[in-house]
Enzyme design. Structure first.
Site, PDB file in Angstrom:
ATOM      1  N   GLY A  15     -90.371 -26.659 -14.029  1.00 25.20           N
ATOM      2  CA  GLY A  15     -91.562 -25.941 -13.581  1.00 25.20           C
ATOM      3  C   GLY A  15     -92.341 -25.373 -14.745  1.00 25.20           C
ATOM      4  O   GLY A  15     -92.877 -24.265 -14.668  1.00 25.20           O
ATOM      5  N   ALA A  16     -92.434 -26.149 -15.824  1.00 21.81           N
ATOM      6  CA  ALA A  16     -92.966 -25.632 -17.088  1.00 21.81           C
ATOM      7  C   ALA A  16     -94.425 -25.979 -17.331  1.00 21.81           C
ATOM      8  O   ALA A  16     -94.937 -25.752 -18.423  1.00 21.81           O
ATOM      9  CB  ALA A  16     -92.119 -26.151 -18.249  1.00 21.81           C
ATOM     10  N   VAL A  66     -88.158 -31.996  -8.587  1.00 21.79           N
ATOM     11  CA  VAL A  66     -86.774 -31.511  -8.615  1.00 21.79           C
ATOM     12  C   VAL A  66     -86.078 -31.643  -7.271  1.00 21.79           C
ATOM     13  O   VAL A  66     -84.862 -31.442  -7.173  1.00 21.79           O
ATOM     14  CB  VAL A  66     -86.691 -30.053  -9.104  1.00 21.79           C
ATOM     15  CG1 VAL A  66     -87.143 -29.953 -10.558  1.00 21.79           C
ATOM     16  CG2 VAL A  66     -87.486 -29.113  -8.203  1.00 21.79           C
ATOM     17  N   TYR A 158     -88.222 -18.597   0.945  1.00 26.29           N
ATOM     18  CA  TYR A 158     -88.272 -18.302  -0.488  1.00 26.29           C
ATOM     19  C   TYR A 158     -87.235 -17.243  -0.847  1.00 26.29           C
ATOM     20  O   TYR A 158     -86.452 -17.401  -1.793  1.00 26.29           O
ATOM     21  CB  TYR A 158     -89.673 -17.830  -0.872  1.00 26.29           C
ATOM     22  CG  TYR A 158     -89.815 -17.399  -2.314  1.00 26.29           C
ATOM     23  CD1 TYR A 158     -90.049 -18.337  -3.317  1.00 26.29           C
ATOM     24  CD2 TYR A 158     -89.712 -16.058  -2.673  1.00 26.29           C
ATOM     25  CE1 TYR A 158     -90.175 -17.942  -4.640  1.00 26.29           C
ATOM     26  CE2 TYR A 158     -89.837 -15.658  -3.988  1.00 26.29           C
ATOM     27  CZ  TYR A 158     -90.072 -16.601  -4.971  1.00 26.29           C
ATOM     28  OH  TYR A 158     -90.187 -16.206  -6.288  1.00 26.29           O
ATOM     29  N   THR A 241     -77.537 -10.714 -13.334  1.00 29.14           N
ATOM     30  CA  THR A 241     -78.921 -10.834 -12.888  1.00 29.14           C
ATOM     31  C   THR A 241     -79.706  -9.726 -13.551  1.00 29.14           C
ATOM     32  O   THR A 241     -79.452  -8.533 -13.314  1.00 29.14           O
ATOM     33  CB  THR A 241     -79.039 -10.719 -11.354  1.00 29.14           C
ATOM     34  OG1 THR A 241     -78.337 -11.812 -10.745  1.00 29.14           O
ATOM     35  CG2 THR A 241     -80.497 -10.752 -10.919  1.00 29.14           C
TER      36      THR A 241
END
Length: 251
Positions: A15-16, A66, A158, A241
């Protein structure tokens, strides 16, 4: 465990093509990595890579959806042929569909989870074993505040996918810890990205009011945190995280 010099390391960022992914690729490139920028939009990935190295020696753009394992594996072969086997994987690719939980079609649910969560499983299983064999590697997964608090604005699918990333990060971290490969997640919230260009200004102003630091985050700030986690000083950080949210969620 071997230590891979950053000047010789290879990083893959998904996702670059724009936004946070492009900023992460830029930071890793500045830190000495050769970088492969993977995106479903080949033109965007190639343009972002060209801004880092127009000669395509230390930065390349590759195309893959992806959600498609065969396409991902083909893209990874291109990366290995042109740059080598990645020492760093940043799973950033994602899809957001703001929608009430009652209105989400099952096909859309599956599509969002395939993009955001299944891709993390796929790419990590494809690349981490070789990192483990070499005795050094870094995997960083982009999750979200929505995955921590069940945010509804970005859609329940999401939020669910981002919560799944946090758990999957811990599982891979435990599996790979003894091999010198760290696996961590970064959880941004309210970061200024191109997506905001289409949002009403009054909605943006209201969102800022809820952020203790009084502004949106910047993609470069997220990239800086990812850069640290991908570096030589982060070998004792795994399964974590890391929050970057302007104080919206404190713990």
């Amino acid at each position: 465990m071997s230590q891979v010099p950053m000047s010789h390391g290879i990083a893959l960022v998904t996702g670059a093509g724009q936004g946070i992914g492009a900023a992460i690729a830029e930071r890793l490139h500045a830190n000495g990595f050769r970088v492969a920028l993977l995106d479903i939009d080949h033109a965007a990935a190639s343009a972002a890579a060209a801004r880092l190295d127009s000669r395509e020696r230390t930065a390349i753009g590759v195309a893959a959806d992806v959600r498609e394992p065969a396409a991902v594996r083909t893209a990874l072969e291109q990366v290995r042929e042109r740059l080598g086997s990645p020492d760093v994987l940043v799973n950033n690719a994602g899809r957001t569909v703001p929608k009430l939980v009652w209105d989400i079609e099952l096909d859309e649910w599956d599509d969002v989870l395939a993009t955001n969560l299944r891709s993390v499983l796929l790419l990590t299983r494809e690349l981490a074993p070789a990192m483990a064999e070499r005795g050094w590697g870094r995997v960083v997964n982009l999750t979200s505040l929505a995955g921590q608090q069940g945010g509804l604005v970005a859609g329940a699918h999401y939020a669910s996918s981002k919560a799944g990333i946090i758990v999957l990060t811990k599982i891979f971290a435990r599996e790979l810890a003894a091999s010198g490969v760290t696996v961590n997640a970064v959880a941004p919230a309210a970061v200024h990205t191109p997506v905001m260009a289409d949002m009403p200004q009054d909605q943006l102003d209201k969102a800022v009011e809820s952020i203790p630091v009084g502004r949106f985050g910047r993609a470069g700030e997220v990239a800086g945190l990812v850069g640290y986690l991908c570096g030589p000083d982060a070998g004792y950080v795994t399964g974590a995280t890391m929050d970057i949210n302007g104080g919206v969620f404190m713990r």
